[in-house]
Motif scaffolding. Structure first.
Motif, PDB file in Angstrom:
ATOM      1  N   PHE A 261      54.734 -24.067  -4.132  1.00 37.85           N
ATOM      2  CA  PHE A 261      53.031 -24.167  -3.715  1.00 37.85           C
ATOM      3  C   PHE A 261      52.181 -24.423  -5.316  1.00 37.85           C
ATOM      4  N   LYS A 262      52.861 -24.131  -6.258  1.00 35.37           N
ATOM      5  CA  LYS A 262      52.042 -24.186  -7.782  1.00 35.37           C
ATOM      6  C   LYS A 262      52.207 -25.837  -8.041  1.00 35.37           C
ATOM      7  N   ARG A 264      51.383 -29.478  -7.926  1.00 39.77           N
ATOM      8  CA  ARG A 264      50.437 -30.151  -7.510  1.00 39.77           C
ATOM      9  C   ARG A 264      50.821 -31.468  -6.767  1.00 39.77           C
ATOM     10  N   GLY A 265      51.846 -32.186  -7.116  1.00 38.25           N
ATOM     11  CA  GLY A 265      52.137 -33.287  -6.318  1.00 38.25           C
ATOM     12  C   GLY A 265      52.840 -32.782  -5.126  1.00 38.25           C
ATOM     13  N   PHE A 266      53.651 -31.615  -4.860  1.00 38.60           N
ATOM     14  CA  PHE A 266      54.143 -31.315  -3.862  1.00 38.60           C
ATOM     15  C   PHE A 266      53.100 -30.913  -2.774  1.00 38.60           C
ATOM     16  N   LEU A 267      51.827 -30.164  -3.199  1.00 41.03           N
ATOM     17  CA  LEU A 267      50.683 -29.800  -2.347  1.00 41.03           C
ATOM     18  C   LEU A 267      49.960 -31.085  -1.786  1.00 41.03           C
ATOM     19  N   LEU A 381      59.419 -37.319  -1.477  1.00 41.56           N
ATOM     20  CA  LEU A 381      59.458 -36.001  -1.848  1.00 41.56           C
ATOM     21  C   LEU A 381      60.474 -35.773  -2.981  1.00 41.56           C
ATOM     22  N   MET A 382      61.612 -36.353  -2.868  1.00 36.99           N
ATOM     23  CA  MET A 382      62.571 -36.225  -3.667  1.00 36.99           C
ATOM     24  C   MET A 382      62.262 -36.482  -5.156  1.00 36.99           C
ATOM     25  N   ASP A 383      61.634 -37.679  -5.211  1.00 31.13           N
ATOM     26  CA  ASP A 383      61.003 -38.191  -6.528  1.00 31.13           C
ATOM     27  C   ASP A 383      59.949 -37.358  -7.078  1.00 31.13           C
ATOM     28  N   LEU A 384      59.265 -36.517  -6.349  1.00 27.51           N
ATOM     29  CA  LEU A 384      58.222 -35.523  -6.765  1.00 27.51           C
ATOM     30  C   LEU A 384      58.786 -34.383  -7.378  1.00 27.51           C
ATOM     31  N   VAL A 385      59.586 -33.783  -6.458  1.00 25.66           N
ATOM     32  CA  VAL A 385      60.079 -32.258  -6.909  1.00 25.66           C
ATOM     33  C   VAL A 385      61.413 -32.394  -7.491  1.00 25.66           C
TER      34      VAL A 385
END
Length: 442
Positions: A261-262, A264-267, A381-385
């Motif tokens: 949740f910290k 930015r891309g995930f949020l 999502l996998m590419d983001l996190v």
């Protein structure tokens, strides 16, 4: 030239070999998870007559099933982090089988809520997330292709399971069909058996070295503090307390990483997905009733859904191949954004389709757009996190999507009563019996 791809798993994924067997197993699990609640509606008319209940009471079966499937995301993520994908999927397959076999002996709607809604829904939840997670463990360079092929299991299963359910119902009744469906869902255990753990030895060695490093660091810190004077002993106690708190947070994040949740891309991804899912599935629910309203016969209206499913089936692996190209892969987030915009544009132009030909064209483009978004949903999502944090990320995302998936069609009814789409909502309540008659004419 695009930057080289790197893995945060501590090893280099094989990008093939047994991984293709894993993709095959994942397509089965994903197909059952997404398709089973839709195909289950074939039995609604008979169940309504047997239990003498309203359709709204009956619709709660699929609502509870979908809510449990998506709401069980964090539970699934925690179990995968603790035990791995293989045992979790096998457990999910067993729960699905037990739930449907138990449902064959139910004598009240409350029992169906428990057996089909909660037990089978939880089994589907334990099938969905691990199947997507394991792909990231086996693939890196070809991961978009693998995700596209795995997600293609949903339209393939829909084209297979819907007519199969009708055949079973016509020949064995709803109780016999539930028994056979329980046996069929046990094939999820076979799919889970294909999810062979990868690099377990390397992971254990890495974990052991980290723990040894922590112990050495703690010994050095303790030795240095002891040599200091007494006022600093208080500082040592403070440090020890801080270390205990840090260790507690590390233990929690080990099973479900709330530090996402910290990110930015995930949020941004999470908020965008929650808003998108408010209307993502509503057009599928309302397409056939709308076609019937403008004068199209039942069989032709039902064929629109078949066109959508066939195009979707082709679009998902094709999108994975395009996303894996050297021109698109470095810009995969933009490609996903384009897919969402394309999907929304199709729905905005749908009211312009005044006849059957127009609705066929709309179904083709909708199937293409829907397949593109679904193929890229988890890959983005996998590419983001990263693959190492994806297990927690997918659990947190699915539980957030749970509420919007349930509220989407009812909100569509409230908001669109005065529009063209509102006409068909008055003909077909959310998940109504008219939709059953159109999709499965007698």
């Amino acid at each position: 030239m695009s930057p080289p791809l790197t893995s945060d798993l501590g090893y280099v994924p094989p990008d093939g070999g047994w991984g293709w067997a894993v993709v095959f197993g994942a397509s089965i699990s994903v197909g059952f998870s997404y398709t089973f609640p839709k195909a289950f509606t074939i039995y609604f008319k008979e169940l309504q007559a047997v239990f003498s209940i309203s359709y709204s009471q009956l619709a709660w079966i699929t609502s509870i099933m979908c809510a449990t499937t998506y709401g069980g995301g964090p539970i699934s993520s925690i179990l995968v982090n603790r035990y791995g994908s293989r045992p979790v999927v096998i457990l999910g397959g067993l729960l699905c089988g037990i739930g449907m076999v138990s449902a064959a002996f139910c004598t009240s709607i409350i029992q169906l809520y428990i057996c089909v809604g909660f037990i089978t829904g939880l089994g589907l939840a334990l099938n969905l997330q691990p199947s997507v997670i394991i792909i990231g463990r086996y693939f890196l360079k070809r991961r978009p292709i693998a995700n596209g092929l795995a997600m293609a299991g949903s339209p393939v299963m829909l084209c297979t399971l819907a007519p199969l359910n009708q055949f079973l119902f016509d020949n064995y009744g709803w109780r016999g069909s539930f028994l056979i469906l329980g046996a069929i869902l046990l094939h999820c255990c076979v799919a889970g058996a294909l999810f062979r753990p990868i690099s377990a030895d390397k992971a254990s060695v890495k974990t052991q070295s980290i723990e040894e490093g922590k112990e050495v660091l703690k010994e050095e810190v303790t030795k240095d503090v002891i040599e200091m004077n007494s006022p600093t002993n208080v500082r040592m106690e403070t440090k020890t307390e801080e270390e205990e708190e840090r260790d507690c947070c590390e233990k929690v994040n080990k099973y479900l990483d709330f530090s996402l949740f910290k990110h930015r891309g995930f949020l941004i991804y999470l908020i965008g997905n929650v808003l998108m899912f408010l209307g993502f599935f509503a057009p599928i629910v309302f397409l056939a009733p709308y076609a019937k309203h403008i004068g199209i016969d039942e069989y032709s209206a039902a064929f629109l859904l078949s066109i959508l499913a066939i195009v979707d089936m082709v679009a998902r692996p094709t999108t994975g191949i395009i996303a894996n190209s050297k021109w698109v892969r470095p810009r995969i987030q933009y490609f996903f954004s384009f897919s969402i915009a394309f999907n929304g544009t199709c729905h905005l132009l749908c009211p312009l389709a005044s006849g059957y030909t127009g609705l066929v064209i709309y179904s083709v483009f909708f199937g293409l757009a829907f397949g593109m978004v679904c193929a890229m949903l988890f890959e983005t999502l996998m590419d983001l996190v990263g693959a190492s944090r994806f297990t927690s990320a997918v659990g947190l995302v699915t539980i957030a999507e749970c509420c919007t998936i349930l509220l989407g069609p009812p909100i569509g009814v409230l908001e669109l009563k005065s529009t063209v789409w509102g006409v068909m909502t008055r003909l077909a309540e959310p998940f109504s019996s008219s939709y059953y008659h159109v999709a499965h004419p007698v």
